[in-house]
Write a protein that holds these residues in place. Structure first.
Motif, PDB file in Angstrom:
ATOM      1  N   TYR A  22      47.302  36.865  40.663  1.00 38.11           N
ATOM      2  CA  TYR A  22      48.181  37.797  39.458  1.00 38.11           C
ATOM      3  C   TYR A  22      49.001  36.595  38.910  1.00 38.11           C
ATOM      4  N   ARG A  23      48.662  35.848  38.269  1.00 35.06           N
ATOM      5  CA  ARG A  23      48.905  35.384  37.664  1.00 35.06           C
ATOM      6  C   ARG A  23      47.553  34.701  36.262  1.00 35.06           C
ATOM      7  N   ASP A  24      46.874  34.097  37.303  1.00 34.43           N
ATOM      8  CA  ASP A  24      45.275  33.694  36.639  1.00 34.43           C
ATOM      9  C   ASP A  24      44.325  34.293  36.107  1.00 34.43           C
ATOM     10  N   ILE A  25      44.460  35.331  36.978  1.00 30.90           N
ATOM     11  CA  ILE A  25      42.971  36.130  37.121  1.00 30.90           C
ATOM     12  C   ILE A  25      43.194  37.143  36.549  1.00 30.90           C
ATOM     13  N   LEU A  26      44.282  38.056  36.903  1.00 26.57           N
ATOM     14  CA  LEU A  26      45.387  39.362  36.325  1.00 26.57           C
ATOM     15  C   LEU A  26      45.541  39.206  34.978  1.00 26.57           C
ATOM     16  N   GLY A  27      46.588  37.718  34.965  1.00 27.11           N
ATOM     17  CA  GLY A  27      46.796  37.506  33.659  1.00 27.11           C
ATOM     18  C   GLY A  27      48.286  38.146  33.543  1.00 27.11           C
ATOM     19  N   VAL A  78      47.214  50.510  34.616  1.00 34.73           N
ATOM     20  CA  VAL A  78      46.591  51.155  33.142  1.00 34.73           C
ATOM     21  C   VAL A  78      46.131  50.070  32.134  1.00 34.73           C
ATOM     22  N   VAL A  79      44.729  50.737  31.737  1.00 35.37           N
ATOM     23  CA  VAL A  79      44.174  49.465  30.955  1.00 35.37           C
ATOM     24  C   VAL A  79      43.401  50.581  29.435  1.00 35.37           C
ATOM     25  N   GLU A  80      43.009  50.268  28.798  1.00 34.24           N
ATOM     26  CA  GLU A  80      41.589  50.962  27.374  1.00 34.24           C
ATOM     27  C   GLU A  80      40.279  51.430  28.051  1.00 34.24           C
ATOM     28  N   ASP A  81      39.888  50.029  28.833  1.00 30.17           N
ATOM     29  CA  ASP A  81      38.597  50.121  28.436  1.00 30.17           C
ATOM     30  C   ASP A  81      37.979  49.429  30.346  1.00 30.17           C
ATOM     31  N   VAL A  82      38.490  50.144  31.225  1.00 25.66           N
ATOM     32  CA  VAL A  82      38.258  49.851  32.886  1.00 25.66           C
ATOM     33  C   VAL A  82      37.218  49.178  33.305  1.00 25.66           C
ATOM     34  N   ALA A  83      35.988  50.177  32.382  1.00 27.20           N
ATOM     35  CA  ALA A  83      34.510  48.999  32.987  1.00 27.20           C
ATOM     36  C   ALA A  83      34.408  47.440  32.485  1.00 27.20           C
ATOM     37  N   ALA A  84      35.250  47.732  31.683  1.00 31.66           N
ATOM     38  CA  ALA A  84      34.962  45.518  30.988  1.00 31.66           C
ATOM     39  C   ALA A  84      36.131  45.095  31.727  1.00 31.66           C
ATOM     40  N   VAL A  85      37.074  45.582  31.766  1.00 33.16           N
ATOM     41  CA  VAL A  85      38.047  44.907  32.701  1.00 33.16           C
ATOM     42  C   VAL A  85      37.388  44.463  33.953  1.00 33.16           C
ATOM     43  N   ILE A  86      36.461  45.904  34.826  1.00 29.97           N
ATOM     44  CA  ILE A  86      36.038  45.434  36.027  1.00 29.97           C
ATOM     45  C   ILE A  86      35.034  44.155  36.399  1.00 29.97           C
ATOM     46  N   GLU A  87      34.009  44.193  34.800  1.00 32.67           N
ATOM     47  CA  GLU A  87      33.021  42.824  34.482  1.00 32.67           C
ATOM     48  C   GLU A  87      33.726  41.929  34.783  1.00 32.67           C
ATOM     49  N   ARG A  90      34.914  40.560  37.660  1.00 29.54           N
ATOM     50  CA  ARG A  90      34.144  40.590  38.891  1.00 29.54           C
ATOM     51  C   ARG A  90      33.370  39.231  38.941  1.00 29.54           C
ATOM     52  N   GLY A  91      33.333  38.497  36.702  1.00 24.87           N
ATOM     53  CA  GLY A  91      32.745  37.204  36.868  1.00 24.87           C
ATOM     54  C   GLY A  91      33.743  36.399  37.576  1.00 24.87           C
ATOM     55  N   GLN A  92      35.215  36.537  37.603  1.00 24.07           N
ATOM     56  CA  GLN A  92      36.376  35.952  38.614  1.00 24.07           C
ATOM     57  C   GLN A  92      35.733  35.761  39.904  1.00 24.07           C
ATOM     58  N   GLN A  93      34.720  36.759  40.856  1.00 27.36           N
ATOM     59  CA  GLN A  93      34.191  36.862  42.076  1.00 27.36           C
ATOM     60  C   GLN A  93      35.648  37.179  42.503  1.00 27.36           C
ATOM     61  N   VAL A  94      36.653  38.555  41.908  1.00 26.90           N
ATOM     62  CA  VAL A  94      37.504  39.687  42.224  1.00 26.90           C
ATOM     63  C   VAL A  94      36.632  40.458  42.968  1.00 26.90           C
ATOM     64  N   PRO A  95      36.969  40.969  44.379  1.00 28.26           N
ATOM     65  CA  PRO A  95      36.000  41.912  45.294  1.00 28.26           C
ATOM     66  C   PRO A  95      36.542  43.562  44.742  1.00 28.26           C
ATOM     67  N   ILE A  96      35.299  44.216  44.050  1.00 25.93           N
ATOM     68  CA  ILE A  96      35.017  45.465  43.449  1.00 25.93           C
ATOM     69  C   ILE A  96      34.439  46.101  44.833  1.00 25.93           C
ATOM     70  N   ALA A 110      38.195  52.638  38.819  1.00 23.65           N
ATOM     71  CA  ALA A 110      38.435  50.899  40.192  1.00 23.65           C
ATOM     72  C   ALA A 110      39.062  50.932  40.983  1.00 23.65           C
ATOM     73  N   TYR A 111      38.588  50.535  41.612  1.00 22.80           N
ATOM     74  CA  TYR A 111      39.632  49.336  42.612  1.00 22.80           C
ATOM     75  C   TYR A 111      39.188  48.491  43.030  1.00 22.80           C
ATOM     76  N   ILE A 112      39.337  47.376  42.919  1.00 20.05           N
ATOM     77  CA  ILE A 112      39.772  46.042  43.488  1.00 20.05           C
ATOM     78  C   ILE A 112      40.795  46.239  44.720  1.00 20.05           C
ATOM     79  N   THR A 113      40.778  44.771  45.261  1.00 15.32           N
ATOM     80  CA  THR A 113      41.748  43.719  46.153  1.00 15.32           C
ATOM     81  C   THR A 113      42.381  42.464  45.543  1.00 15.32           C
ATOM     82  N   ASP A 114      43.096  42.424  46.586  1.00 13.64           N
ATOM     83  CA  ASP A 114      43.682  41.194  45.912  1.00 13.64           C
ATOM     84  C   ASP A 114      43.099  40.369  47.412  1.00 13.64           C
ATOM     85  N   PRO A 115      44.019  39.005  47.066  1.00 15.34           N
ATOM     86  CA  PRO A 115      43.244  38.015  48.418  1.00 15.34           C
ATOM     87  C   PRO A 115      44.425  38.704  50.044  1.00 15.34           C
TER      88      PRO A 115
END
Length: 127
Positions: A22-27, A78-87, A90-96, A110-115
């Motif tokens: 939550y702190r480092d990956i999601l910021g 809520v974000v401005e650009d869902v595709a950009a956030v998902i990419e 994904r680059g940080q190995q977050v499960p999509i 789009a959906y992800i999961t936390d640990p």
């Protein structure tokens, strides 16, 4: 009666892993931290995490690591650009869990999961 949502607390198994997510990956900025309890600044509603072990000790709720409650709700951001956030995630190995899709009402989701397997919706604002 008027209710106002102030916070959501996710019960987690591994505090350090969830904190990094939550702190480092999601910021998310940390508002407050006390032992295994932390609050993140997400705007009007605070998102918090605490370990199941700590909650059991403090409140006696009987939570165990194998409780599948993580799949019975979702947290949405809520974000401005869902595709950009998902990419980026994904680059940080977050499960999509679900790739971005535009719903008939115009919202992109789009959906992800936390640990711990909690569903997190990454979406555009409605309307």
């Amino acid at each position: 009666m008027k209710l106002a949502m102030k916070y959501v607390i996710l019960y987690v198994n591994d505090f350090e892993q969830s904190m990094r997510f939550y702190r480092d990956i999601l910021g998310l900025p940390v508002k407050m931290e006390a032992g295994t309890y932390v609050e993140f600044d997400t705007g009007a509603t605070t998102l918090s995490i605490n370990t199941r072990e700590s909650v059991n000790e403090l409140l006696g709720l009987g939570l165990t690591a194998d409780v599948p409650a993580a799949s019975s709700f979702e947290v949405g951001f809520v974000v401005e650009d869902v595709a950009a956030v998902i990419e980026e995630l994904r680059g940080q190995q977050v499960p999509i869990v679900r790739e971005p899709v535009t719903k008939p009402w115009g919202q992109t989701v789009a959906y992800i999961t936390d640990p711990d397997g909690h569903f997190i919706e990454i979406c555009t604002a409605v309307g």
